[in-house]
Design a protein around this motif. Structure first.
Motif, short mmCIF file in Angstrom:
data_model
loop_
_atom_site.label_atom_id
_atom_site.label_comp_id
_atom_site.label_asym_id
_atom_site.label_seq_id
_atom_site.Cartn_x
_atom_site.Cartn_y
_atom_site.Cartn_z
N CYS A 129 10.24 -0.94 5.68
CA CYS A 129 9.15 0.01 5.90
C CYS A 129 8.69 -0.07 7.35
CB CYS A 129 7.97 -0.32 4.98
SG CYS A 129 8.36 -0.21 3.23
N LYS A 130 8.51 1.09 7.95
CA LYS A 130 8.04 1.16 9.33
C LYS A 130 7.07 2.33 9.45
CE LYS A 130 12.27 -0.63 11.45
NZ LYS A 130 13.37 -0.34 12.38
N PRO A 131 6.08 2.20 10.34
CA PRO A 131 5.17 3.33 10.58
C PRO A 131 5.96 4.58 10.97
CG PRO A 131 4.33 1.35 11.63
CD PRO A 131 5.73 1.02 11.14
N GLY A 132 5.47 5.72 10.53
CA GLY A 132 6.14 6.98 10.79
C GLY A 132 6.98 7.45 9.62
N VAL A 133 7.19 6.57 8.64
CA VAL A 133 7.95 6.90 7.42
C VAL A 133 7.10 6.43 6.25
CG1 VAL A 133 10.09 6.58 6.13
CG2 VAL A 133 10.14 6.59 8.64
N LEU A 134 6.90 7.31 5.28
CA LEU A 134 6.05 6.95 4.14
C LEU A 134 6.63 5.77 3.36
CD1 LEU A 134 4.95 10.46 2.84
CD2 LEU A 134 3.62 8.82 4.19
N ILE A 135 5.75 4.97 2.81
CA ILE A 135 6.10 3.79 2.03
C ILE A 135 6.49 4.22 0.62
CG2 ILE A 135 5.15 1.65 1.05
CD1 ILE A 135 3.18 1.72 3.52
N PRO A 136 7.59 3.68 0.07
CA PRO A 136 7.93 4.00 -1.32
C PRO A 136 6.78 3.64 -2.26
CG PRO A 136 9.74 2.85 -0.27
CD PRO A 136 8.57 2.78 0.68
N ARG A 137 6.46 4.56 -3.14
CA ARG A 137 5.35 4.36 -4.06
C ARG A 137 5.84 3.85 -5.41
NH1 ARG A 137 0.41 7.38 -2.99
NH2 ARG A 137 0.24 7.49 -5.26
N ASN A 138 4.96 3.17 -6.11
CA ASN A 138 5.29 2.63 -7.42
C ASN A 138 5.67 3.74 -8.40
OD1 ASN A 138 5.49 0.36 -9.19
ND2 ASN A 138 3.60 1.03 -10.16
N ASP A 139 4.96 4.87 -8.37
CA ASP A 139 5.29 5.94 -9.30
C ASP A 139 6.66 6.54 -8.99
OD1 ASP A 139 4.17 7.03 -6.97
OD2 ASP A 139 3.22 8.69 -8.00
N THR A 140 7.06 6.54 -7.73
CA THR A 140 8.40 7.00 -7.35
C THR A 140 9.45 6.05 -7.91
OG1 THR A 140 7.53 8.01 -5.33
CG2 THR A 140 9.91 7.59 -5.41
N GLU A 141 9.20 4.77 -7.83
CA GLU A 141 10.14 3.78 -8.37
C GLU A 141 10.29 3.96 -9.88
OE1 GLU A 141 10.70 -1.07 -8.68
OE2 GLU A 141 9.04 -0.26 -7.51
#
Length: 193
Positions: free
Chosen positions: A61-73
């Motif tokens: 994870c890096k700034p500028g890219v959204l963090i994977p969310r639990n609901d997506t997983e």
């Protein structure tokens, strides 16, 4: 003031204690002070630690890219169960791949032959390629990350069994100029609110 007290000033005690444990487990001691200070300023924990678990994968994870969310997983794990029951090989085309977490997760299935994943964000594409390298031992399908602008119809000439998309759904007014979500006081490992 101790590091735990700094975090307790921003988060509930149990969350502060858990996040301090994660910081101390995941980062070298020389980075703990800076990490606590960043977290107290509501920098998402995943950006501080540099990764987020996603099923069996580790997603950088890096700034500028959204963090994977639990609901997506959770959605992805349910989708994988459906795909695993398909007859024959599956080719996947994913729009708005971001970190690549969905396409890479799908590519771990034995009956998936190819995943082509597109994004308009060049930072996201670079990060998704890093995530492919990081998780390469678990990937069973051929995976390609490509630039593509859906609004300009810049799409690969390919056929696919399955089309996927999990585009950013956070309202633009909640984004910071750096491209992340502005505040995350309830943000815990596994979630990005």
């Amino acid at each position: 003031m101790s590091w735990l007290q700094v975090l307790k000033s921003r988060f509930p005690a149990s969350q502060a204690a858990q996040e301090l444990r994660w910081i101390q487990q995941e980062l070298p001691k020389s980075q703990w002070q800076t990490a606590v200070e960043q977290r107290a300023r509501l920098v998402p924990l995943q950006y501080i630690l540099g990764s987020q678990p996603f099923g069996d994968l580790t997603i950088k994870c890096k700034p500028g890219v959204l963090i994977p969310r639990n609901d997506t997983e959770e959605w992805c794990e349910a989708l994988k169960q459906v795909i695993a029951k398909s007859n024959g090989p599956v080719d996947v085309l994913e729009y708005c791949t971001g970190s690549g977490c969905i396409g890479l997760s799908i590519a771990t299935l034995a009956n998936v032959r190819k995943v082509i994943a597109l994004d308009i964000n060049k930072q996201a594409l670079a990060l998704s390629k890093e995530n492919l390298q990081l998780n390469s031992a678990k990937i069973k399908a051929k995976v390609e990350f490509q630039y593509g602008d859906l609004l300009k119809h810049q799409l690969p000439q390919t056929s696919a069994t399955l089309l996927l998309s999990n585009p950013p759904y956070i309202p633009r007014e909640h984004f910071s100029p750096a491209g992340g979500v502005e505040e995350s006081p309830g943000n815990v490992r596994g979630f990005c609110l």
